[in-house]
Design a protein around this motif. Structure first.
Motif, PDB file in Angstrom:
ATOM      1  N   THR A 519       0.841  -1.197   0.000  1.00 23.49           N
ATOM      2  CA  THR A 519       0.000   0.000   0.000  1.00 23.49           C
ATOM      3  C   THR A 519       0.873   1.242   0.000  1.00 23.49           C
ATOM      4  O   THR A 519       1.848   1.323   0.758  1.00 23.49           O
ATOM      5  CB  THR A 519      -0.909   0.044   1.240  1.00 23.49           C
ATOM      6  N   TRP A 520       0.526   2.193  -0.868  1.00 22.46           N
ATOM      7  CA  TRP A 520       1.091   3.538  -0.814  1.00 22.46           C
ATOM      8  C   TRP A 520      -0.069   4.506  -0.713  1.00 22.46           C
ATOM      9  O   TRP A 520      -1.002   4.453  -1.519  1.00 22.46           O
ATOM     10  CB  TRP A 520       1.916   3.838  -2.059  1.00 22.46           C
ATOM     11  N   LEU A 521      -0.043   5.375   0.300  1.00 22.96           N
ATOM     12  CA  LEU A 521      -1.131   6.313   0.545  1.00 22.96           C
ATOM     13  C   LEU A 521      -0.567   7.686   0.847  1.00 22.96           C
ATOM     14  O   LEU A 521       0.305   7.832   1.717  1.00 22.96           O
ATOM     15  CB  LEU A 521      -1.997   5.836   1.726  1.00 22.96           C
ATOM     16  N   GLN A 522      -1.065   8.680   0.139  1.00 22.36           N
ATOM     17  CA  GLN A 522      -0.770  10.072   0.454  1.00 22.36           C
ATOM     18  C   GLN A 522      -2.077  10.718   0.910  1.00 22.36           C
ATOM     19  O   GLN A 522      -2.992  10.925   0.110  1.00 22.36           O
ATOM     20  CB  GLN A 522      -0.214  10.812  -0.764  1.00 22.36           C
ATOM     21  N   ALA A 523      -2.161  11.006   2.199  1.00 22.38           N
ATOM     22  CA  ALA A 523      -3.365  11.607   2.787  1.00 22.38           C
ATOM     23  C   ALA A 523      -2.950  12.920   3.417  1.00 22.38           C
ATOM     24  O   ALA A 523      -2.207  12.939   4.404  1.00 22.38           O
ATOM     25  CB  ALA A 523      -3.973  10.675   3.832  1.00 22.38           C
ATOM     26  N   GLU A 524      -3.425  14.043   2.868  1.00 20.12           N
ATOM     27  CA  GLU A 524      -2.922  15.343   3.285  1.00 20.12           C
ATOM     28  C   GLU A 524      -4.030  16.388   3.308  1.00 20.12           C
ATOM     29  O   GLU A 524      -5.050  16.270   2.622  1.00 20.12           O
ATOM     30  CB  GLU A 524      -1.819  15.806   2.333  1.00 20.12           C
ATOM     31  N   TYR A 525      -3.789  17.406   4.149  1.00 24.20           N
ATOM     32  CA  TYR A 525      -4.674  18.565   4.188  1.00 24.20           C
ATOM     33  C   TYR A 525      -4.337  19.502   3.038  1.00 24.20           C
ATOM     34  O   TYR A 525      -3.173  19.819   2.801  1.00 24.20           O
ATOM     35  CB  TYR A 525      -4.527  19.304   5.521  1.00 24.20           C
ATOM     36  N   LEU A 526      -5.357  19.964   2.334  1.00 25.41           N
ATOM     37  CA  LEU A 526      -5.158  20.903   1.239  1.00 25.41           C
ATOM     38  C   LEU A 526      -5.346  22.351   1.688  1.00 25.41           C
ATOM     39  O   LEU A 526      -4.946  23.272   0.972  1.00 25.41           O
ATOM     40  CB  LEU A 526      -6.122  20.588   0.092  1.00 25.41           C
ATOM     41  N   ASP A 527      -5.971  22.546   2.839  1.00 21.12           N
ATOM     42  CA  ASP A 527      -6.182  23.882   3.387  1.00 21.12           C
ATOM     43  C   ASP A 527      -5.551  23.969   4.768  1.00 21.12           C
ATOM     44  O   ASP A 527      -5.596  23.002   5.538  1.00 21.12           O
ATOM     45  CB  ASP A 527      -7.675  24.192   3.508  1.00 21.12           C
ATOM     46  N   ALA A 528      -4.972  25.110   5.075  1.00 30.62           N
ATOM     47  CA  ALA A 528      -4.421  25.339   6.411  1.00 30.62           C
ATOM     48  C   ALA A 528      -5.545  25.626   7.407  1.00 30.62           C
ATOM     49  O   ALA A 528      -6.601  26.140   7.033  1.00 30.62           O
ATOM     50  CB  ALA A 528      -3.442  26.515   6.373  1.00 30.62           C
ATOM     51  N   PHE A 529      -5.300  25.280   8.673  1.00 31.58           N
ATOM     52  CA  PHE A 529      -6.265  25.582   9.738  1.00 31.58           C
ATOM     53  C   PHE A 529      -5.521  25.621  11.061  1.00 31.58           C
ATOM     54  O   PHE A 529      -4.331  25.288  11.135  1.00 31.58           O
ATOM     55  CB  PHE A 529      -7.395  24.555   9.762  1.00 31.58           C
ATOM     56  N   LYS A 530      -6.220  26.020  12.105  1.00 29.30           N
ATOM     57  CA  LYS A 530      -5.614  26.094  13.430  1.00 29.30           C
ATOM     58  C   LYS A 530      -6.151  24.971  14.316  1.00 29.30           C
ATOM     59  O   LYS A 530      -7.335  24.642  14.276  1.00 29.30           O
ATOM     60  CB  LYS A 530      -5.877  27.456  14.069  1.00 29.30           C
ATOM     61  N   ALA A 531      -5.242  24.398  15.116  1.00 32.35           N
ATOM     62  CA  ALA A 531      -5.586  23.310  16.022  1.00 32.35           C
ATOM     63  C   ALA A 531      -5.098  23.663  17.420  1.00 32.35           C
ATOM     64  O   ALA A 531      -4.393  24.655  17.624  1.00 32.35           O
ATOM     65  CB  ALA A 531      -4.949  21.999  15.548  1.00 32.35           C
ATOM     66  N   CYS A 532      -5.477  22.816  18.383  1.00 36.46           N
ATOM     67  CA  CYS A 532      -5.046  23.003  19.761  1.00 36.46           C
ATOM     68  C   CYS A 532      -3.696  22.331  19.974  1.00 36.46           C
ATOM     69  O   CYS A 532      -3.431  21.248  19.449  1.00 36.46           O
ATOM     70  CB  CYS A 532      -6.071  22.428  20.728  1.00 36.46           C
ATOM     71  N   ALA A 533      -2.868  22.987  20.771  1.00 37.63           N
ATOM     72  CA  ALA A 533      -1.546  22.437  21.062  1.00 37.63           C
ATOM     73  C   ALA A 533      -1.563  21.508  22.256  1.00 37.63           C
ATOM     74  O   ALA A 533      -0.594  20.784  22.499  1.00 37.63           O
ATOM     75  CB  ALA A 533      -0.557  23.567  21.311  1.00 37.63           C
ATOM     76  N   GLY A 534      -2.624  21.500  23.049  1.00 39.00           N
ATOM     77  CA  GLY A 534      -2.709  20.642  24.231  1.00 39.00           C
ATOM     78  C   GLY A 534      -4.024  20.856  24.933  1.00 39.00           C
ATOM     79  O   GLY A 534      -4.985  21.390  24.367  1.00 39.00           O
ATOM     80  N   THR A 535      -4.098  20.413  26.190  1.00 35.69           N
ATOM     81  CA  THR A 535      -5.294  20.538  27.002  1.00 35.69           C
ATOM     82  C   THR A 535      -4.929  21.233  28.318  1.00 35.69           C
ATOM     83  O   THR A 535      -3.914  20.873  28.920  1.00 35.69           O
ATOM     84  CB  THR A 535      -5.895  19.145  27.298  1.00 35.69           C
ATOM     85  N   PRO A 536      -5.716  22.224  28.792  1.00 38.09           N
ATOM     86  CA  PRO A 536      -6.954  22.712  28.179  1.00 38.09           C
ATOM     87  C   PRO A 536      -6.679  23.636  27.008  1.00 38.09           C
ATOM     88  O   PRO A 536      -5.596  24.194  26.885  1.00 38.09           O
ATOM     89  CB  PRO A 536      -7.626  23.459  29.318  1.00 38.09           C
ATOM     90  N   CYS A 537      -7.680  23.769  26.155  1.00 35.71           N
ATOM     91  CA  CYS A 537      -7.553  24.626  24.973  1.00 35.71           C
ATOM     92  C   CYS A 537      -8.917  25.249  24.706  1.00 35.71           C
ATOM     93  O   CYS A 537      -9.862  24.540  24.345  1.00 35.71           O
ATOM     94  CB  CYS A 537      -7.069  23.817  23.777  1.00 35.71           C
ATOM     95  N   THR A 538      -9.044  26.542  24.920  1.00 29.14           N
ATOM     96  CA  THR A 538     -10.301  27.239  24.663  1.00 29.14           C
ATOM     97  C   THR A 538     -10.336  27.870  23.290  1.00 29.14           C
ATOM     98  O   THR A 538     -11.401  28.209  22.790  1.00 29.14           O
ATOM     99  CB  THR A 538     -10.528  28.320  25.724  1.00 29.14           C
ATOM    100  N   SER A 539      -9.176  28.030  22.681  1.00 23.48           N
ATOM    101  CA  SER A 539      -9.105  28.623  21.350  1.00 23.48           C
ATOM    102  C   SER A 539      -7.883  28.062  20.639  1.00 23.48           C
ATOM    103  O   SER A 539      -6.768  28.148  21.160  1.00 23.48           O
ATOM    104  CB  SER A 539      -9.009  30.140  21.430  1.00 23.48           C
ATOM    105  N   PRO A 540      -8.052  27.467  19.462  1.00 23.57           N
ATOM    106  CA  PRO A 540      -6.903  26.879  18.748  1.00 23.57           C
ATOM    107  C   PRO A 540      -5.926  27.960  18.304  1.00 23.57           C
ATOM    108  O   PRO A 540      -6.324  29.013  17.809  1.00 23.57           O
ATOM    109  CB  PRO A 540      -7.539  26.168  17.556  1.00 23.57           C
ATOM    110  N   SER A 541      -4.650  27.692  18.480  1.00 19.02           N
ATOM    111  CA  SER A 541      -3.630  28.678  18.127  1.00 19.02           C
ATOM    112  C   SER A 541      -2.490  28.080  17.315  1.00 19.02           C
ATOM    113  O   SER A 541      -1.638  28.817  16.821  1.00 19.02           O
ATOM    114  CB  SER A 541      -3.054  29.303  19.409  1.00 19.02           C
ATOM    115  N   LEU A 542      -2.463  26.752  17.175  1.00 17.28           N
ATOM    116  CA  LEU A 542      -1.368  26.091  16.475  1.00 17.28           C
ATOM    117  C   LEU A 542      -1.719  25.930  15.002  1.00 17.28           C
ATOM    118  O   LEU A 542      -2.725  25.299  14.652  1.00 17.28           O
ATOM    119  CB  LEU A 542      -1.101  24.720  17.106  1.00 17.28           C
ATOM    120  N   LEU A 543      -0.916  26.513  14.117  1.00 17.31           N
ATOM    121  CA  LEU A 543      -1.191  26.462  12.691  1.00 17.31           C
ATOM    122  C   LEU A 543      -0.847  25.084  12.125  1.00 17.31           C
ATOM    123  O   LEU A 543       0.260  24.580  12.308  1.00 17.31           O
ATOM    124  CB  LEU A 543      -0.389  27.531  11.958  1.00 17.31           C
ATOM    125  N   VAL A 544      -1.810  24.481  11.443  1.00 22.07           N
ATOM    126  CA  VAL A 544      -1.592  23.252  10.673  1.00 22.07           C
ATOM    127  C   VAL A 544      -1.521  23.663   9.209  1.00 22.07           C
ATOM    128  O   VAL A 544      -2.533  24.022   8.606  1.00 22.07           O
ATOM    129  CB  VAL A 544      -2.717  22.236  10.898  1.00 22.07           C
TER     130      VAL A 544
END
Length: 660
Positions: A519-544
């Protein structure tokens, strides 16, 4: 071979030789495009994904539809489990990947279907398995015809495991009954199952802890006595009627099922965290009633073979949450912190047709249209804990079109396209990111557009399947926030999954055979977004950033087997498996390193007096005793991403079968 899509079948012999028949992961590495990882943690289900669909699940199975003898093991909201699968009685496991899986409805990025063996003779079976880390299993089965068209099979099994990490022991008790009746034009089958599994939870490891000692267990597991108890009973009935070949209606199938599943899980959530009055507590406890109906008709309209059907499924969860402490005592069931009723319903209509276009060309087309509806009634409303009641529904229509070209009797090419649909689960909809009450109504389902081309070749005991695919997903679902015991989710734009799958089987000589899956698989995000860097997290600040790998997906995977059958020497085989690096979070800042494993097995059948036989299986897995992460907990808020794979393990299995 005549089907215009990628489908793999793992037969009974492969299931038997791959291990003790406890986990589906034992045999499924031979299926390209499918990931079934054993977490070595029975408090969590297997990690399953197909072509990257389902990879985001940190627990349970979602994105892949699951069936056992026609009974869905996936709920209407798309989340399911395979722990209750009865592999001991399985005749085969079918795996459908690609566009035609959308005909199974919501969250069907792939389909796994376990089919039990029919009762064709009177026999009894006793089996014992013993292995490393305290593995022991006993199974008993009796089956046979009862006269006047009736047949029955009863299977019982008891499994225990101490585990190779502290605080990872598990037990499993299962019972299955199959009762069948065959008439001149009818076949009725009743199946009943019972499942009970208490298990400890050793939790995952942070990358630094894994590097120091991958066999350790974090202190929180013992401190909070993390564990889970799962239990399930279910009943299913199917009635197949043959109308003959005089009219257009050839066959009908009516099936119904009903069951109950209960889960209680004690988690390692700190006491201080539960001080937030909005927190749902450190003990998850729910009782689920589930049931469903399906009616299917098979038609022959001149040269067109047509299947039409209606399906209805429902689950009702009485869900509660409790504190995991009483005073200074941890790991117990304390005060109530959550109480609600969750209901999910789905109703679907579908049709699929196959018709010849020319002597060597066949077209297939299908469509499934349905609605998924969720309702939550919150009974724990104590300000500032707001009322989280709500209702929401999603409608979908999934079309699929396929074309098959039969170049010669042993060589076929195919292509197919489809639109897929995956609704958020009840858990993903439960809370709004702004803290207000009710469902997260801003959350949209993710929609996929799928393309597949492939070929199948069969000749003189040799077989080769090659498939290429491209899937584009809009409104991919991902975590948004994780704070105060409440997780919320978001749509993060477009993603792409593309790859190649190869499966081959060769009879090299009368005594030698080989098999492989790549198997060869390329699974990727095509758009950037923000995610949480840890817990607790009330607002995502980490850029993906765009281009990051989707967490939990395997970019490369390979499996191979070489077997030699030596008559009275039995069968010897060596197996090898390798996987590439797996990203553990969407930010791609943590990962599980790639690894390769080898296994050796020997099996033999001894004929005894009369119709009796004795089957022996010996296996050594992870021959080199590698230390590796067998799976990842995707986007874990505490950073405990890695779940250790099994060290070298030895298994000895004995199976006696005798006629009655």
């Amino acid at each position: 071979m005549a089907m215009p899509y990628a489908v793999s079948v793992v037969d009974r012999e492969a299931l038997r030789l791959s291990g003790p028949g406890v986990n589906l992961s034992e045999a499924m590495a031979r299926v390209p495009g499918l990931v079934v990882n054993n977490r070595a943690n029975y408090a969590q289900d297997l990690q399953i994904s197909a072509r990257g669909f389902g990879a985001r699940a940190g627990f349970g199975v979602r994105g892949v539809r699951l069936y056992a003898d026609g009974i869905p093991a996936s709920g209407p909201d798309g989340q399911g489990q395979v722990s209750h699968f009865n592999l001991g009685d399985a005749q085969r496991v079918e795996v459908l990947r690609g566009p035609f899986s959308v005909l199974y409805g919501n969250s069907s990025g792939g389909v796994i279907n376990l089919i039990s063996a029919p009762v064709d003779r009177a026999e009894a079976e006793l089996a014992l398995d013993a292995g490393s880390f305290g593995l022991r299993q006993a199974r008993a089965r009796v089956a046979g015809p009862l006269g006047q068209g009736w047949d029955a099979r009863l299977s019982l099994s008891q499994f225990r495991w101490d585990g190779f990490r502290e605080h990872s022991a598990a037990e499993r008790t299962q019972a299955h009954l199959r009762l069948g009746w065959t008439g001149a034009s009818d076949r009725v089958v009743l199946v009943a199952g019972y499942f009970d599994q208490p298990s400890d939870d050793p939790l995952g490891l942070k990358p630094a802890d894994f590097a120091a000692d991958p066999l350790q267990t974090v202190p929180e597991a013992e401190q909070y006595n993390t564990r889970k108890v799962a239990r399930q009973t279910q009943l299913g009935l199917s009635w197949r009627h043959d109308f003959g070949e005089d009219g257009p209606l050839r066959e009908s199938l009516l099936s119904a099922y009903s069951g109950q599943r209960g889960v209680t899980q004690w988690q390692a959530i700190p006491v201080g965290t539960q001080g937030n009055p909005r927190h749902g507590g450190g003990v998850v406890d729910f009782d689920r009633d589930y049931n469903g109906l399906e009616a299917r008709l098979r038609w022959q309209l001149d040269t067109v073979a047509l299947v039409t059907g209606l399906a209805w499924d429902r689950q009702v969860d009485d869900r509660r949450g409790y504190e995991n402490f009483i005073g200074s005592t941890l790991g117990v069931t304390g005060a109530l912190r959550r109480e609600e009723d969750n209901t999910a319903r789905s109703r679907d209509a579908y049709a699929q047709a196959d018709w010849p276009l020319a002597a060597d060309w066949t077209a297939s087309a299908g469509v499934r249209s349905g609605r998924v509806r969720y309702v939550t009634e919150d009974h724990y409303v104590k300000p500032p804990n707001v009322d989280d009641s709500g209702a929401l529904a999603y409608d979908y229509t999934n079309p699929v079109l396929g074309l098959r070209w039969q170049l010669d009797p042993g060589w076929q090419l195919h292509a197919s396209v489809a639109r897929g649909f995956e609704a958020p689960t009840l858990g993903e909809l439960a809370y709004r990111p702004d803290g207000a009450g009710g469902f997260n109504t801003a959350l949209k389902p993710q929609v996929s557009r799928q393309l597949e081309v492939g070929g199948k070749w069969r000749r003189h005991g040799w077989a080769l399947d090659l498939t290429a695919f491209l899937n584009r997903v809009s409104d991919e679902l991902a975590t948004l926030t994780n704070s105060g015991g409440r997780s919320t989710f978001q749509n993060v734009g477009d993603t792409r999954r593309q790859g190649l799958e190869l499966a081959g089987r060769w009879q090299l000589a009368p005594q030698w055979r080989a098999q492989t899956a790549l198997t060869w698989l390329q699974a990727e995000y095509l758009d950037a977004f923000k995610a949480c860097a840890g817990t607790p997290c009330t607002s995502p600040s980490l850029l993906v950033p765009a281009g990051n790998r989707i967490a939990g997906t395997q970019g490369r995977a390979a499996w191979a087997e070489l077997a030699w059958q030596g008559g009275h020497w039995g069968e010897w085989a060596v197996e090898a498996r390798g996987v590439g690096r797996v990203q553990a979070n969407d930010a791609n800042t943590a990962s599980a390193a790639g690894h390769g494993l080898a296994a050796l097995r020997w099996s033999q059948r001894y004929a005894l007096s009369g119709a009796q036989r004795l089957e022996v299986l010996a296996r050594v897995d992870n021959l080199a005793d590698r230390r590796y992460a067998g799976s990842v907990i995707v986007n874990d808020g505490n950073g405990r991403y890695l779940e250790t794979g099994s060290p070298r393990a030895v298994l000895l299995g004995l199976r006696w079968v005798g006629g009655l």
